[in-house]
Enzyme design. Structure first.
Site, PDB file in Angstrom:
ATOM      1  N   ASP A  26       1.088  -1.307   0.134  1.00  0.00           N
ATOM      2  CA  ASP A  26       0.083  -0.030   0.107  1.00  0.00           C
ATOM      3  C   ASP A  26       1.020   1.311   0.014  1.00  0.00           C
ATOM      4  OD1 ASP A  26      -2.231   1.737   0.664  1.00  0.00           O
ATOM      5  OD2 ASP A  26      -1.523   1.805   2.395  1.00  0.00           O
ATOM      6  N   ASP A  36      -6.932  -1.804   3.743  1.00  0.00           N
ATOM      7  CA  ASP A  36      -5.829  -3.003   3.329  1.00  0.00           C
ATOM      8  C   ASP A  36      -6.264  -4.398   3.666  1.00  0.00           C
ATOM      9  OD1 ASP A  36      -4.298  -1.120   1.952  1.00  0.00           O
ATOM     10  OD2 ASP A  36      -3.440  -0.569   3.913  1.00  0.00           O
ATOM     11  N   ASP A  51      -1.210  -0.813   6.166  1.00  0.00           N
ATOM     12  CA  ASP A  51      -1.609  -0.414   7.532  1.00  0.00           C
ATOM     13  C   ASP A  51      -3.050   0.107   7.906  1.00  0.00           C
ATOM     14  OD1 ASP A  51      -1.565   1.827   5.939  1.00  0.00           O
ATOM     15  OD2 ASP A  51      -0.786   3.312   7.417  1.00  0.00           O
TER      16      ASP A  51
END
Length: 647
Positions: free
Chosen positions: A342, A545, A541
């Protein structure tokens, strides 16, 4: 050996007192047996019957726990699985009993002594690895000072705290649970949670974490989470799970062990019969070599090949704030083919920062004045871009009071202010019609690089441009470079537009960018990569996600992220430091190498000892020393993983 079995935590809890007494008795009997063996071996002039009697007592005292686990566990596992399920201990017990039956009392005693000693040493080695991991559990808060309805403070168990309770934390106290400061301030050591050695200053409305240590000031906090949902509690859950989850190799060895032992037990009578019938041995020699065969073929070293090494590796990583939910995820990391990241908060800091700024041609004094006005206007805004600008320029400018300059925040139009007879404005480029050419060129170049640009104007004339962006994490570039050198494909997954994503990717040298990805579609990207590359890891995080972390073969959550990400991930980096993930990958490779060294070495030793026994070059004493010595070497080789890896 001890590594062939791991009891469930629930069973251990229920029988803690019994287990402790059994272990203490086993150790006391072992030391008694060792003493008697030395007496029988060293004291001269003892009648042979006394000496043999001492050796016999040694066999059944030092071998107490070996025999209990040999016959007891075999019977228990056979009843549970409804099929004959022997273990290694039964081979050693049969070998010792066989040696006694043919009159080799001293060798039976030596066999049991060395095997029992190796057993205790292996348990100590595994315990050392576990103790390194579970030191954290000693920090688990147990009591809190809760405000009662009558206003008095009462000491209560942490488990009784409820969301909304007010808790008093005295100087030097451990913070009992997660919450927010409601009164006072404190300097808190958060090393147990974040790994940061520098204490943090906290004041009203700041978040505090259970398990961290208050400094020299007292404060009151409001509980925001149940004790089982705190960050610290989640860390403990990860730690406990990592100890009970074996690696794939260890699990396979554990499954194979009963089969192997059954094969050895089946070959044992055949071996004894073939001695006189095929090789011309006497029955006495054949029975003796049969005892040696039981020892030589026992897979003690094989059983110890994986578990101590895996626990040592997990322990090493835990000390570096990398928590694995189990050994299987650590071993899988070695097979990684692709890794997806990410962007925001993982590859980047997660907050905008000033990267560029430019003023129109003016005197140094005029530029400094504009910079002071710009910064002071942003001080009166809580926008993330304003925070970044103030943070960047704060040390360079003086403060203008609110009475001297009133700032107005016009939604959708930016900030305006009047100061010393002049009108000032901060806004996005689209709010201005006429812009100096040099600032237009700067704005276009910065925008192409994925940066956000704002203009600063005096009396409707743009005099400055500032470029901001969420900058890459300092450790990200090195980690990306490491994975690429290992032949692992790196991908950035971002909801930003392609231009912004590519700007970050170019700085980090990432292989590919997948942009404009909605949160719900991240898991689909991971699925595509699994089909294309094989074993894939996902690093993130945020809540968005979580589906991708679950879908990935290995989900890695950043410790500063959300609870949801930590819950579903297989690995947690307690600091947002991707260099720790590359360290974990190196540890995984090292673990795989050491485990295979152990497996090959242990099987070669078995083959060598069996061969030497067949040709008559092996006796019981040498067999015991060589066999148990190889087990200890395997354990010590695995414990090398407790040491830091060289760079």
């Amino acid at each position: 050996m001890a590594s062939h079995r791991l009891a469930s935590s629930q069973a251990v809890t229920k029988s803690k007192k019994i287990t402790f007494n059994h272990e203490k008795l086993a150790q006391q009997l072992f030391y008694l047996g060792l003493f008697l063996y030395l007496v029988a071996l060293i004291v001269p002039g003892l009648p042979q019957i006394i000496r043999d009697s001492a050796y016999l007592i040694v066999t059944f005292t030092a071998g107490y726990h070996v025999m209990i686990e040999g016959f007891g566990d075999t019977i228990k596992q056979t009843q549970i699985k409804h099929r004959f399920t022997p273990n290694i201990h039964i081979l050693m017990t049969l070998a010792a009993v066989g040696a006694i039956l043919i009159g080799n009392f001293s060798e039976a005693a030596l066999l049991i002594l060395i095997f029992a000693a190796a057993h205790f040493l292996e348990e100590y080695a595994e315990g050392k690895s576990k103790r390194e991991i579970t030191k954290l559990m000693n920090l688990n808060p147990t009591e809190a000072r809760r405000c009662q309805a009558n206003g008095e403070w009462q000491l209560v168990p942490v488990g009784q705290l409820k969301i909304g309770d007010h808790v008093r934390v005295l100087n030097g106290d451990q913070i009992p649970t997660d919450g927010q400061i409601s009164a006072g301030q404190a300097v808190i050591n958060e090393a147990a949670i974040t790994g940061e050695s520098m204490p943090k200053t906290k004041t009203v409305n700041d978040e505090v974490f259970g398990g961290t240590i208050n400094g020299n000031q007292s404060f009151t906090m409001v509980v925001t989470k149940d004790s089982q949902d705190t960050v610290f509690a989640k860390i403990l859950q990860l730690v406990q799970q990592s100890q009970s989850d074996l690696s794939q190799t260890a699990t396979k060895i554990k499954r194979i062990e009963p089969i192997y032992v059954k094969i050895v037990l089946a070959l044992f009578p055949i071996f004894i019969l073939l001695g006189p019938l095929a090789w011309g041995w006497t029955w006495s020699t054949s029975l003796y070599r049969g005892m040696v065969f039981l020892i030589a073929a026992s897979p003690c070293a094989l059983a110890a090949s994986a578990v101590p090494a895996t626990l040592a590796a997990i322990s090493n990583l835990a000390k570096r704030e990398v928590l694995f939910k189990g050994g299987s995820y650590l071993t899988n990391l070695n097979e990684l083919k692709a890794i997806a990241f990410d962007k925001t908060g993982t590859l980047t800091v997660g907050q905008p920062a000033v990267t560029d700024y430019q003023f129109v041609a003016a005197t140094t004094e005029q530029t400094a004045a504009w910079l002071t006005i710009l910064t002071n206007m942003e001080r009166q805004s809580n926008h993330p871009l304003a925070t970044a600008i103030v943070s960047h320029f704060n040390q360079q400018v003086t403060t203008i009071s609110a009475e001297e300059m009133t700032v107005v925040n016009q939604v959708g139009q930016g900030l305006t202010a009047d100061y010393q007879g002049q009108h000032y404005q901060i806004a996005k480029p689209s709010m201005f019609v006429t812009v100096p050419r040099e600032l237009q060129q700067a704005q276009q170049a910065w925008s192409q690089a994925g940066k956000t640009v704002i203009y600063f104007a005096e009396n409707s004339q743009v005099v400055a441009a500032v470029g901001l962006m969420d900058v890459p994490n300092q450790q990200a570039a090195a980690a990306i470079g490491y994975f690429q050198r290992q032949g692992i494909t790196t991908t950035m997954i971002t909801g930003d537009d392609l231009k912004t994503g590519q700007a970050i990717a170019q700085q980090l040298n990432i292989d590919q960018v997948v942009a404009n990805v909605l949160p719900a579609d991240k898991a689909a990207v991971v699925s595509d990569q699994q089909a294309k590359y094989g074993l894939v890891a996902m690093v993130g995080d945020g809540i968005n996600d979580a589906p991708a972390l679950v879908k990935a073969d290995i989900g890695v959550a950043m410790g500063d992220g959300t609870d949801v990400a930590m819950d579903v991930a297989d690995v947690v980096l307690m600091q947002n430091d991707l260099s720790k993930l590359s360290y974990a990958h190196r540890m995984s490779r090292r673990l795989s190498k050491i485990v295979w060294q152990n497996i090959v070495f242990s099987m070669l030793i078995v083959l060598l000892l069996v061969t030497l026994n067949l040709i008559g070059r092996m006796d019981l004493t040498i067999g015991v020393l060589a066999h148990e010595g190889s087990t200890l070497l395997v354990i010590l080789n695995g414990l090398r993983l407790l040491l830091p890896l060289r760079k």
